[in-house]
Design a protein around this motif. Structure first.
Motif, PDB file in Angstrom:
ATOM      1  N   ARG A 161      14.603   7.645 -18.359  1.00 59.76           N
ATOM      2  CA  ARG A 161      15.485   6.743 -17.622  1.00 59.76           C
ATOM      3  C   ARG A 161      15.157   6.758 -16.130  1.00 59.76           C
ATOM      4  O   ARG A 161      15.010   7.805 -15.524  1.00 59.76           O
ATOM      5  CB  ARG A 161      16.951   7.123 -17.847  1.00 59.76           C
ATOM      6  CG  ARG A 161      17.435   6.769 -19.253  1.00 59.76           C
ATOM      7  CD  ARG A 161      18.871   7.160 -19.491  1.00 59.76           C
ATOM      8  NE  ARG A 161      19.295   6.782 -20.841  1.00 59.76           N
ATOM      9  CZ  ARG A 161      20.467   7.103 -21.379  1.00 59.76           C
ATOM     10  NH1 ARG A 161      21.334   7.833 -20.676  1.00 59.76           N
ATOM     11  NH2 ARG A 161      20.773   6.704 -22.595  1.00 59.76           N
ATOM     12  N   ARG A 212      24.711  17.240 -19.732  1.00 55.38           N
ATOM     13  CA  ARG A 212      25.922  17.484 -18.932  1.00 55.38           C
ATOM     14  C   ARG A 212      26.894  16.316 -19.024  1.00 55.38           C
ATOM     15  O   ARG A 212      28.114  16.512 -19.039  1.00 55.38           O
ATOM     16  CB  ARG A 212      25.539  17.745 -17.476  1.00 55.38           C
ATOM     17  CG  ARG A 212      24.777  19.041 -17.257  1.00 55.38           C
ATOM     18  CD  ARG A 212      24.789  19.475 -15.793  1.00 55.38           C
ATOM     19  NE  ARG A 212      23.973  20.660 -15.586  1.00 55.38           N
ATOM     20  CZ  ARG A 212      24.377  21.900 -15.881  1.00 55.38           C
ATOM     21  NH1 ARG A 212      25.592  22.105 -16.339  1.00 55.38           N
ATOM     22  NH2 ARG A 212      23.566  22.934 -15.648  1.00 55.38           N
ATOM     23  N   ASP A 213      26.360  15.101 -19.114  1.00 55.24           N
ATOM     24  CA  ASP A 213      27.220  13.920 -19.148  1.00 55.24           C
ATOM     25  C   ASP A 213      27.824  13.637 -20.520  1.00 55.24           C
ATOM     26  O   ASP A 213      28.914  13.068 -20.602  1.00 55.24           O
ATOM     27  CB  ASP A 213      26.427  12.681 -18.696  1.00 55.24           C
ATOM     28  CG  ASP A 213      26.078  12.705 -17.227  1.00 55.24           C
ATOM     29  OD1 ASP A 213      26.680  13.507 -16.484  1.00 55.24           O
ATOM     30  OD2 ASP A 213      25.211  11.919 -16.815  1.00 55.24           O
ATOM     31  N   HIS A 214      27.114  14.043 -21.592  1.00 55.26           N
ATOM     32  CA  HIS A 214      27.531  13.601 -22.925  1.00 55.26           C
ATOM     33  C   HIS A 214      27.813  14.711 -23.934  1.00 55.26           C
ATOM     34  O   HIS A 214      28.482  14.451 -24.942  1.00 55.26           O
ATOM     35  CB  HIS A 214      26.457  12.680 -23.519  1.00 55.26           C
ATOM     36  CG  HIS A 214      26.208  11.425 -22.718  1.00 55.26           C
ATOM     37  ND1 HIS A 214      27.040  10.323 -22.797  1.00 55.26           N
ATOM     38  CD2 HIS A 214      25.236  11.120 -21.813  1.00 55.26           C
ATOM     39  CE1 HIS A 214      26.572   9.379 -21.990  1.00 55.26           C
ATOM     40  NE2 HIS A 214      25.495   9.847 -21.381  1.00 55.26           N
ATOM     41  N   GLY A 271      17.247  22.678 -14.615  1.00 57.83           N
ATOM     42  CA  GLY A 271      18.685  22.940 -14.552  1.00 57.83           C
ATOM     43  C   GLY A 271      19.310  23.524 -15.793  1.00 57.83           C
ATOM     44  O   GLY A 271      20.528  23.716 -15.839  1.00 57.83           O
ATOM     45  N   CYS A 272      18.516  23.825 -16.834  1.00 58.71           N
ATOM     46  CA  CYS A 272      19.078  24.488 -18.008  1.00 58.71           C
ATOM     47  C   CYS A 272      19.543  25.890 -17.618  1.00 58.71           C
ATOM     48  O   CYS A 272      18.821  26.618 -16.946  1.00 58.71           O
ATOM     49  CB  CYS A 272      18.042  24.582 -19.130  1.00 58.71           C
ATOM     50  SG  CYS A 272      17.655  23.018 -19.929  1.00 58.71           S
ATOM     51  N   TRP A 277      10.569  15.453 -14.193  1.00 60.96           N
ATOM     52  CA  TRP A 277      11.559  14.379 -14.284  1.00 60.96           C
ATOM     53  C   TRP A 277      12.091  14.208 -15.703  1.00 60.96           C
ATOM     54  O   TRP A 277      13.277  13.912 -15.905  1.00 60.96           O
ATOM     55  CB  TRP A 277      10.952  13.058 -13.810  1.00 60.96           C
ATOM     56  CG  TRP A 277      10.459  13.060 -12.405  1.00 60.96           C
ATOM     57  CD1 TRP A 277      10.768  13.951 -11.411  1.00 60.96           C
ATOM     58  CD2 TRP A 277       9.538  12.125 -11.820  1.00 60.96           C
ATOM     59  NE1 TRP A 277      10.105  13.629 -10.248  1.00 60.96           N
ATOM     60  CE2 TRP A 277       9.350  12.525 -10.469  1.00 60.96           C
ATOM     61  CE3 TRP A 277       8.863  11.008 -12.292  1.00 60.96           C
ATOM     62  CZ2 TRP A 277       8.511  11.824  -9.601  1.00 60.96           C
ATOM     63  CZ3 TRP A 277       8.028  10.308 -11.441  1.00 60.96           C
ATOM     64  CH2 TRP A 277       7.855  10.709 -10.104  1.00 60.96           C
ATOM     65  N   VAL A 326      18.595  17.241 -19.050  1.00 61.51           N
ATOM     66  CA  VAL A 326      19.716  18.070 -18.599  1.00 61.51           C
ATOM     67  C   VAL A 326      20.871  17.193 -18.134  1.00 61.51           C
ATOM     68  O   VAL A 326      22.046  17.467 -18.432  1.00 61.51           O
ATOM     69  CB  VAL A 326      19.265  19.029 -17.473  1.00 61.51           C
ATOM     70  CG1 VAL A 326      20.463  19.732 -16.855  1.00 61.51           C
ATOM     71  CG2 VAL A 326      18.271  20.046 -18.016  1.00 61.51           C
ATOM     72  N   ARG A 327      20.559  16.133 -17.425  1.00 60.51           N
ATOM     73  CA  ARG A 327      21.590  15.206 -16.952  1.00 60.51           C
ATOM     74  C   ARG A 327      22.352  14.602 -18.127  1.00 60.51           C
ATOM     75  O   ARG A 327      23.586  14.506 -18.102  1.00 60.51           O
ATOM     76  CB  ARG A 327      20.943  14.119 -16.101  1.00 60.51           C
ATOM     77  CG  ARG A 327      21.923  13.243 -15.335  1.00 60.51           C
ATOM     78  CD  ARG A 327      21.167  12.287 -14.416  1.00 60.51           C
ATOM     79  NE  ARG A 327      20.390  13.009 -13.418  1.00 60.51           N
ATOM     80  CZ  ARG A 327      19.055  13.000 -13.334  1.00 60.51           C
ATOM     81  NH1 ARG A 327      18.336  12.326 -14.204  1.00 60.51           N
ATOM     82  NH2 ARG A 327      18.448  13.682 -12.388  1.00 60.51           N
ATOM     83  N   PHE A 328      21.631  14.191 -19.164  1.00 59.22           N
ATOM     84  CA  PHE A 328      22.275  13.622 -20.356  1.00 59.22           C
ATOM     85  C   PHE A 328      23.178  14.653 -21.029  1.00 59.22           C
ATOM     86  O   PHE A 328      24.315  14.323 -21.429  1.00 59.22           O
ATOM     87  CB  PHE A 328      21.209  13.133 -21.334  1.00 59.22           C
ATOM     88  CG  PHE A 328      21.773  12.543 -22.602  1.00 59.22           C
ATOM     89  CD1 PHE A 328      22.078  11.201 -22.680  1.00 59.22           C
ATOM     90  CD2 PHE A 328      22.015  13.340 -23.708  1.00 59.22           C
ATOM     91  CE1 PHE A 328      22.607  10.653 -23.842  1.00 59.22           C
ATOM     92  CE2 PHE A 328      22.544  12.810 -24.882  1.00 59.22           C
ATOM     93  CZ  PHE A 328      22.837  11.454 -24.953  1.00 59.22           C
ATOM     94  N   GLN A 370      14.631  16.917 -16.311  1.00 58.85           N
ATOM     95  CA  GLN A 370      15.836  16.683 -15.509  1.00 58.85           C
ATOM     96  C   GLN A 370      16.712  15.605 -16.148  1.00 58.85           C
ATOM     97  O   GLN A 370      17.941  15.730 -16.163  1.00 58.85           O
ATOM     98  CB  GLN A 370      15.434  16.278 -14.090  1.00 58.85           C
ATOM     99  CG  GLN A 370      14.860  17.417 -13.272  1.00 58.85           C
ATOM    100  CD  GLN A 370      14.298  16.970 -11.934  1.00 58.85           C
ATOM    101  OE1 GLN A 370      13.872  15.823 -11.777  1.00 58.85           O
ATOM    102  NE2 GLN A 370      14.261  17.873 -10.965  1.00 58.85           N
ATOM    103  N   ASN A 371      16.086  14.563 -16.679  1.00 57.33           N
ATOM    104  CA  ASN A 371      16.850  13.530 -17.371  1.00 57.33           C
ATOM    105  C   ASN A 371      17.557  14.095 -18.596  1.00 57.33           C
ATOM    106  O   ASN A 371      18.695  13.722 -18.905  1.00 57.33           O
ATOM    107  CB  ASN A 371      15.930  12.378 -17.788  1.00 57.33           C
ATOM    108  CG  ASN A 371      15.753  11.345 -16.698  1.00 57.33           C
ATOM    109  OD1 ASN A 371      16.600  11.195 -15.823  1.00 57.33           O
ATOM    110  ND2 ASN A 371      14.652  10.616 -16.740  1.00 57.33           N
TER     111      ASN A 371
END
Length: 276
Positions: A159, A272-274, A29-30, A262, A268-270, A265-266
């Motif tokens: 995570r 986007r969230d932080h 997702g980058c 995975w 990228v998720r971090f 993905q973790n």
């Protein structure tokens, strides 16, 4: 305007996995996953400040000889940016202070350990407190390994995971803390993110071939106390699709995504969230 997740993969001096790492970042997702030769950074034509996720790839850094990662670490720590008073290490320190993510794989893990970025049990990113040395078997190992994840680890990248199956390919992957005190602090703070394991991910494996290199305490991957800096000897970028699995033609129920994806993905998720 859409927020952009930007990853960078450093290439050069023998690395050969940078394009696979960049592909894994894009699959995860980058929006941007640039492969930048270290010469571009040292010339000032690229800057770490422009990215959220720094990847130190594996390969055959400086000939993959014992001590090669130390030479690479000195290059990153002490090289000055052309035409500037700034060193590349200044950008690296800013990168960490800004709460961004770093992952080192194989040679990249060796770099992070030699630079003192891992395990950094007291938050000191200056002093080396562990090393990676010759495999106990005295030879290069190219095989797949089961890795148990510490669920209590602060590691951003693992995570929600309990275990992963990834390939290893190294001659110097034995993790050795500088002292029993360092190892004890790592265990107490849950910094030993990944340990070589049995196929059921039930416990650490100390014997060959499940533990391919003889790592102390079966350690295969380590994070710093923030969980944002992470290094591992196995190659997550080498298993991001089912066709990368060694038994993909015989196991019809394998998911489309490989387990290594995975971790990215973790990340990228971090971000986007932080960080956006």
């Amino acid at each position: 305007m859409a927020k952009t997740v930007r990853a960078v993969v450093i290439a050069g001096n023998g690395t050969n996995c940078e394009r696979e790492v960049a592909a894994a970042c894009r699959m995860a997702g980058c929006d941007v996953a640039d492969v930048i030769h270290i010469a571009e950074l040292l010339a000032g034509r690229a800057r770490l400040d422009d990215y959220h996720f720094l990847n130190l790839a594996g390969g055959f850094l400086d000939g993959d000889d014992l001590g090669s990662a130390k030479a690479g670490a000195n290059r990153l720590l002490h090289a000055r940016i052309q035409g500037s008073e700034e060193h590349l290490s200044d950008q690296l320190r800013r990168f960490i202070a800004d709460g961004k993510l770093i992952m080192g794989v194989c040679n990249g893990f060796q770099l992070m350990v030699k630079m003192g970025l891992l395990p950094a049990v007291d938050g000191d990113y200056q002093a080396q407190s562990a090393t990676l040395t010759f495999n106990d078997g005295g030879r290069f190992e190219d095989r797949w390994a089961y890795l148990k994840v510490d669920p209590a680890s602060p590691c951003v990248f693992t995570r929600g995971l309990t275990g992963v199956y990834l390939p290893v390919r190294h001659g110097e992957g034995k993790f050795v803390p500088a002292s029993d005190e360092v190892l004890s602090a790592m265990e107490q703070r849950n910094l030993c993110v990944l340990k070589y394991s049995d196929p059921a991910f039930e416990g650490p494996a100390f014997d060959y071939p499940l533990n391919p290199n003889g790592s102390i305490a079966a350690i295969a991957g380590v994070c710093d106390p923030s969980g944002r800096l992470f290094g591992l000897m196995p190659h997550p970028e080498a298993y991001v699709h089912r066709t990368h699995h060694p038994r993909w033609t015989r196991e019809a129920d394998l998911p489309e995504e490989g387990m290594g994806l995975w971790l990215y993905q973790n990340a990228v998720r971090f971000i986007r969230d932080h960080l956006l």
